[in-house]
Design an enzyme around this catalytic site. Structure first.
Site, PDB file in Angstrom:
ATOM      1  N   CYS A 121      46.970  45.911  45.815  1.00 38.79           N
ATOM      2  CA  CYS A 121      46.388  45.266  44.640  1.00 38.79           C
ATOM      3  C   CYS A 121      46.243  46.210  43.447  1.00 38.79           C
ATOM      4  O   CYS A 121      46.086  45.751  42.316  1.00 38.79           O
ATOM      5  CB  CYS A 121      45.031  44.668  44.983  1.00 38.79           C
ATOM      6  SG  CYS A 121      45.130  43.294  46.167  1.00 38.79           S
ATOM      7  N   HIS A 181      42.142  42.708  38.023  1.00 35.16           N
ATOM      8  CA  HIS A 181      42.938  42.220  39.137  1.00 35.16           C
ATOM      9  C   HIS A 181      42.345  40.903  39.617  1.00 35.16           C
ATOM     10  O   HIS A 181      41.128  40.764  39.752  1.00 35.16           O
ATOM     11  CB  HIS A 181      42.952  43.244  40.266  1.00 35.16           C
ATOM     12  CG  HIS A 181      43.483  42.706  41.550  1.00 35.16           C
ATOM     13  ND1 HIS A 181      44.740  42.144  41.644  1.00 35.16           N
ATOM     14  CD2 HIS A 181      42.931  42.613  42.783  1.00 35.16           C
ATOM     15  CE1 HIS A 181      44.942  41.734  42.891  1.00 35.16           C
ATOM     16  NE2 HIS A 181      43.858  42.006  43.595  1.00 35.16           N
ATOM     17  N   ASN A 232      45.587  35.074  44.468  1.00 33.60           N
ATOM     18  CA  ASN A 232      45.755  36.531  44.406  1.00 33.60           C
ATOM     19  C   ASN A 232      47.221  36.870  44.641  1.00 33.60           C
ATOM     20  O   ASN A 232      47.714  36.782  45.757  1.00 33.60           O
ATOM     21  CB  ASN A 232      44.870  37.203  45.454  1.00 33.60           C
ATOM     22  CG  ASN A 232      45.009  38.715  45.461  1.00 33.60           C
ATOM     23  OD1 ASN A 232      45.770  39.287  44.689  1.00 33.60           O
ATOM     24  ND2 ASN A 232      44.267  39.373  46.337  1.00 33.60           N
TER      25      ASN A 232
END
Length: 345
Positions: free
Chosen positions: A103, A272, A302
């Site tokens: 990530c 993020h 995500n």
């Protein structure tokens, strides 16, 4: 940016596991996500985003000095996707670097690209973040037809049982790709990336990881890994929430201070997109109003290394990235890696 056309709503997910739209929205903020169909690997998604970025920059692929590709779902265990992207773009000798920072991958790619450009080693870089999380799921073609809304047939009992067992992770992820073309700015107008702060705490590695597949398993792969679900990511949700909501605000403040700026100078913060509740907590911690943050996890889930370019692209298209404005980026991912960067737009 590029996202596949397979839209999977929370209602469709509820057919494959014991969950509800309300349960997913309350815990993640996600309303729908995109999933790649069979044959759409992460390098293919990344190549489409790369072509769009090059077109937006008015450049041909051959004008790029370096490729940097960030993903945690590469087409193959090895090689990485960088060379596959170069091939897709018709480049035979252009160097490519692969990043496995999950990530935090795209943010790390920005810092690496910035360093290459500042050192003079490369003048123009194509940075791509792309993920194909659909490949984690063990569902059949018939089950995916239910997810995509192509069929209203009931899923198999085994598929629903697998989905329910992994629903805390299955509802989070989505697929997509984003790309930046970065080049040296010699104009002296102060625009561009000002700098970054990146950190790693390896003591937290087991909060986000995949147990099976690697030299620690010895051998790398065994028949039992799949049956024991050791190829599925482990996510310690509460610990990750605590880490993210503490580390991300702190490092945003630090990178601002590095450049003589304060939160008052920040025009927009792009985080993020792991969980909307994390981002809301970070926003509250920093005291930023809604008009100075932008989230799109509601529509994409995500997408790991693709979240920052996706959220930047949409914010820019909506006029939220204004010329001369100070834009912050921040992310935290498996490793545990986290950081922040600043862009004078």
């Amino acid at each position: 940016m590029y996202v596949p056309d397979g839209i999977v709503t929370n209602e469709r997910l509820s057919r494959m596991m014991d969950t509800t739209d309300e349960w997913i929205r309350q815990r993640t903020g996600i309303e729908q996500r995109r999933f790649a169909r069979a044959g759409q690997s992460s390098s293919i998604l990344g190549a489409e985003a790369a072509r769009r970025a090059l077109a937006d920059a008015g450049l041909e692929a051959g004008e790029v000095d370096l490729i940097v590709f960030a993903t945690m779902t590469p087409d193959h265990y090895f090689p990485g996707n960088g060379g596959l992207l170069a091939r897709a773009l018709g480049l035979a000798t252009t160097h490519a670097i692969d990043i496995r920072m999950q990530c935090a991958g795209f943010l790390s790619g920005l810092q690496i690209s910035d360093a290459f450009i500042r050192s003079g080693t490369a003048r123009r870089i194509l940075l791509v973040g792309a993920e194909c999380h659909a490949s984690f799921f063990s569902w059949s073609t018939e089950d995916w037809a239910v997810l995509f809304g192509d069929s209203d047939a009931p899923p198999s009992e085994a598929a629903r049982a697998w989905g329910t067992e992994h629903r805390d992770r299955a509802v989070i992820f989505g697929d997509g790709a984003g790309a930046f073309v970065l080049e040296a700015n010699d104009s002296g107008d102060g625009r561009g990336f000002l700098g970054f702060r990146m950190r790693t705490d390896g003591g937290q590695w087991d909060k986000l990881y995949v147990p099976g597949g690697g030299s620690a398993s010895f051998p790398y792969f065994t028949p039992g890994m799949y049956a024991e679900n050791r190829t599925i990511p482990v996510v310690e949700g509460r610990q990750v929430f605590r880490l993210a909501t503490t580390a991300m605000p702190e490092i945003v403040r630090e990178v601002l201070a590095d450049h003589g700026c304060s939160l008052d100078d920040l025009s927009l913060l792009l985080m993020h997109q792991a969980n909307l509740r994390i981002n809301e907590a970070v926003q509250k911690h920093l005291g930023l109003p809604d008009e100075r943050v932008y989230n799109n996890i509601q529509r994409y889930g995500n997408t790991t290394a693709a979240t920052l370019p996706l959220v930047f692209h949409e914010a820019k298209a909506l006029g939220r990235v204004r010329p001369g404005g100070l834009v912050g980026f921040t992310a935290l991912g498996a490793g545990v890696h986290w950081g922040a960067g600043l862009l004078r737009a």
